[in-house]
Design a protein around this motif. Structure first.
Motif, PDB file in Angstrom:
ATOM      1  N   ASN A  56       3.709  31.809 -13.012  1.00 31.15           N
ATOM      2  CA  ASN A  56       3.882  30.362 -13.142  1.00 31.15           C
ATOM      3  C   ASN A  56       3.799  29.721 -11.765  1.00 31.15           C
ATOM      4  O   ASN A  56       4.497  30.146 -10.838  1.00 31.15           O
ATOM      5  CB  ASN A  56       5.233  30.041 -13.790  1.00 31.15           C
ATOM      6  N   LEU A 112      -4.777  23.870 -15.285  1.00 28.29           N
ATOM      7  CA  LEU A 112      -3.764  22.894 -14.912  1.00 28.29           C
ATOM      8  C   LEU A 112      -3.176  22.220 -16.149  1.00 28.29           C
ATOM      9  O   LEU A 112      -3.902  21.837 -17.064  1.00 28.29           O
ATOM     10  CB  LEU A 112      -4.360  21.846 -13.984  1.00 28.29           C
ATOM     11  N   THR A 113      -1.863  22.083 -16.163  1.00 27.52           N
ATOM     12  CA  THR A 113      -1.153  21.386 -17.233  1.00 27.52           C
ATOM     13  C   THR A 113      -0.188  20.391 -16.595  1.00 27.52           C
ATOM     14  O   THR A 113       0.117  20.489 -15.406  1.00 27.52           O
ATOM     15  CB  THR A 113      -0.365  22.369 -18.126  1.00 27.52           C
ATOM     16  N   ASP A 114       0.299  19.462 -17.389  1.00 25.14           N
ATOM     17  CA  ASP A 114       1.261  18.462 -16.897  1.00 25.14           C
ATOM     18  C   ASP A 114       0.753  17.804 -15.611  1.00 25.14           C
ATOM     19  O   ASP A 114       1.483  17.663 -14.636  1.00 25.14           O
ATOM     20  CB  ASP A 114       2.638  19.088 -16.666  1.00 25.14           C
ATOM     21  N   PHE A 125       2.850  25.938  -9.286  1.00 26.61           N
ATOM     22  CA  PHE A 125       2.770  24.490  -9.136  1.00 26.61           C
ATOM     23  C   PHE A 125       1.678  24.219  -8.111  1.00 26.61           C
ATOM     24  O   PHE A 125       1.632  24.873  -7.061  1.00 26.61           O
ATOM     25  CB  PHE A 125       4.103  23.916  -8.660  1.00 26.61           C
ATOM     26  N   GLU A 148      -0.398  21.365  -5.722  1.00 27.65           N
ATOM     27  CA  GLU A 148      -0.361  20.041  -5.116  1.00 27.65           C
ATOM     28  C   GLU A 148      -1.580  19.890  -4.224  1.00 27.65           C
ATOM     29  O   GLU A 148      -1.919  20.795  -3.466  1.00 27.65           O
ATOM     30  CB  GLU A 148       0.910  19.871  -4.282  1.00 27.65           C
ATOM     31  N   ALA A 156       0.429  19.448 -10.523  1.00 30.36           N
ATOM     32  CA  ALA A 156       0.264  20.044 -11.848  1.00 30.36           C
ATOM     33  C   ALA A 156       0.937  21.407 -11.900  1.00 30.36           C
ATOM     34  O   ALA A 156       1.166  22.053 -10.875  1.00 30.36           O
ATOM     35  CB  ALA A 156      -1.218  20.197 -12.183  1.00 30.36           C
ATOM     36  N   ASN A 157       1.208  21.836 -13.101  1.00 33.20           N
ATOM     37  CA  ASN A 157       1.697  23.187 -13.354  1.00 33.20           C
ATOM     38  C   ASN A 157       0.533  24.053 -13.802  1.00 33.20           C
ATOM     39  O   ASN A 157      -0.525  23.546 -14.169  1.00 33.20           O
ATOM     40  CB  ASN A 157       2.759  23.180 -14.468  1.00 33.20           C
TER      41      ASN A 157
END
Length: 157
Positions: A67, A145-147, A69, A71, A99-100
């Motif tokens: 998992n 990428l999600t969120d 993140f 930027e 994004a996550n």
């Protein structure tokens, strides 16, 4: 996002920011300790591809916890306050995508070649030739990428 007035997320803007930026920051966490590294990348839509060595701290962390993140920041310019009465009205123009994602390790040799060609095209302006041995010893990270959110300050039109 606290400042909804600066949220400008949209497909075209996501592509624009990812196309314009050379470095992403990959945030990871293992044993409750954060670890962030700056990396070159390419993207296809909202899928990021990162090339790197097959061993090292980053790979160890990702094997423990895939998992991540992401930027990326497109930096603009300093905008001084229009008045000397309050210097706090100064600012800075930017676009920042966050994004996550979950890292997958690309194993398919043909996909690795396509990604490495895209890396060469982005950073060198053309695809290059790569010996098969180099392709095999290169690690390719794939991140859907999600969120996704894009925050911007200033005029980028």
């Amino acid at each position: 996002m606290r400042r909804k007035d600066k949220d400008v997320t949209g497909e075209e803007l996501i592509d624009e920011v990812l196309d314009a930026v050379a470095v992403c920051r990959l945030g990871m966490c293992v044993d409750n300790k954060p670890y962030v590294v700056p990396l070159n990348f390419v993207h296809q839509g909202t899928t990021l591809f990162i090339h790197c060595a097959k061993s090292g701290r980053k790979i160890d962390v990702l094997n423990s916890n895939p998992n991540v993140f992401i930027e990326v920041t497109r930096e603009g310019a300093f905008v001084p306050s229009s008045t000397t009465e309050n210097i706090c009205n100064s600012g800075y123009t930017f676009q920042c995508l966050m994004a996550n994602g979950i890292v997958e390790f690309v194993q398919d040799v043909e996909e690795k070649k396509r990604v490495l060609d895209a890396v060469c095209a982005k950073y060198y302006g053309k695809a290059g030739t790569m010996p098969a041995s180099e392709v095999l010893r290169t690690c390719i990270l794939k991140i859907e990428l999600t969120d996704i959110s894009v925050k911007q300050a200033g005029d980028w039109s």
